[in-house]
Design a protein around this motif. Structure first.
Motif, PDB file in Angstrom:
ATOM      1  N   SER A  15       0.836  -1.203   0.000  1.00  0.00           N
ATOM      2  CA  SER A  15       0.000   0.000   0.000  1.00  0.00           C
ATOM      3  C   SER A  15       0.872   1.255   0.000  1.00  0.00           C
ATOM      4  CB  SER A  15      -0.926   0.012   1.217  1.00  0.00           C
ATOM      5  OG  SER A  15      -1.868  -1.029   1.113  1.00  0.00           O
ATOM      6  N   VAL A  16       1.953   1.236   0.761  1.00  0.00           N
ATOM      7  CA  VAL A  16       2.882   2.367   0.791  1.00  0.00           C
ATOM      8  C   VAL A  16       3.641   2.455  -0.533  1.00  0.00           C
ATOM      9  CG1 VAL A  16       4.975   3.280   1.889  1.00  0.00           C
ATOM     10  CG2 VAL A  16       3.097   2.406   3.313  1.00  0.00           C
ATOM     11  N   MET A  17       4.106   1.333  -1.047  1.00  0.00           N
ATOM     12  CA  MET A  17       4.857   1.319  -2.304  1.00  0.00           C
ATOM     13  C   MET A  17       4.032   1.936  -3.435  1.00  0.00           C
ATOM     14  SD  MET A  17       6.377  -1.938  -4.477  1.00  0.00           S
ATOM     15  CE  MET A  17       7.566  -2.482  -3.288  1.00  0.00           C
ATOM     16  N   ALA A  18       2.734   1.667  -3.449  1.00  0.00           N
ATOM     17  CA  ALA A  18       1.866   2.174  -4.511  1.00  0.00           C
ATOM     18  C   ALA A  18       1.610   3.679  -4.388  1.00  0.00           C
ATOM     19  CB  ALA A  18       0.526   1.425  -4.498  1.00  0.00           C
ATOM     20  N   LYS A  19       1.884   4.238  -3.236  1.00  0.00           N
ATOM     21  CA  LYS A  19       1.746   5.688  -3.048  1.00  0.00           C
ATOM     22  C   LYS A  19       2.974   6.414  -3.598  1.00  0.00           C
ATOM     23  CE  LYS A  19      -2.113   5.200  -0.748  1.00  0.00           C
ATOM     24  NZ  LYS A  19      -3.227   6.073  -0.530  1.00  0.00           N
ATOM     25  N   GLY A  20       4.131   5.767  -3.466  1.00  0.00           N
ATOM     26  CA  GLY A  20       5.381   6.334  -3.969  1.00  0.00           C
ATOM     27  C   GLY A  20       6.527   5.415  -3.601  1.00  0.00           C
ATOM     28  N   TYR A  21       7.326   5.033  -4.574  1.00  0.00           N
ATOM     29  CA  TYR A  21       8.426   4.109  -4.295  1.00  0.00           C
ATOM     30  C   TYR A  21       9.407   4.728  -3.297  1.00  0.00           C
ATOM     31  CZ  TYR A  21      11.795   0.391  -5.038  1.00  0.00           C
ATOM     32  OH  TYR A  21      12.646  -0.668  -4.853  1.00  0.00           O
TER      33      TYR A  21
END
Length: 129
Positions: A15-21
């Motif tokens: 979920s965090v990765m999809a917000k911004g790598y």
């Protein structure tokens, strides 16, 4: 506190990765360096903060490709074609940010998880049930 934070990170990392790598890499680095209880509280706060941000299109595509890795060995050809056709559609969308994962993708990820179970992905908040 360490164990709780590790479990939280395991459930939230996609979920965090999809917000911004960059957000993902930030927390990953902090997880490696954390030693004090305060460090784990800071990581928990950052996870909550980053989850409030919109999805970044490039980061979302990257995350979807990562998640596909859990299905690719078992997936039937039709499932693979459908996944990548949805991914191609997403790449053509002009918006660079999204409040939500596109509904068709969310449904399809849920379908894939039901058809090709993964205990790890089942714990992830990225695939909403």
């Amino acid at each position: 506190m360490k164990k709780e934070t590790e479990l939280l990170w395991a459930s939230e990392k996609y979920s965090v990765m999809a917000k911004g790598y960059n957000f993902y890499k930030d927390i990953q680095g902090k997880m490696r360096e954390a030693q004090l209880v305060e460090d784990y509280y800071e990581i928990q706060r950052l996870i909550a903060d980053y989850k409030q941000k919109p999805y970044d299109k490039k980061a979302l595509i990257n995350t979807l490709e990562h998640v596909w890795g859990y299905f690719k060995k078992e997936a039937e050809e039709d499932d693979k074609k459908h996944f990548f056709s949805l991914l191609d559609e997403l790449k053509r969308v002009e918006d660079e940010h999204f409040d939500e994962i596109p509904y068709e993708f969310q449904l399809y990820l849920y379908y894939l998880l039901e058809k090709y179970p993964s205990d790890y992905l089942n714990q992830s908040t990225f695939i909403k049930k």
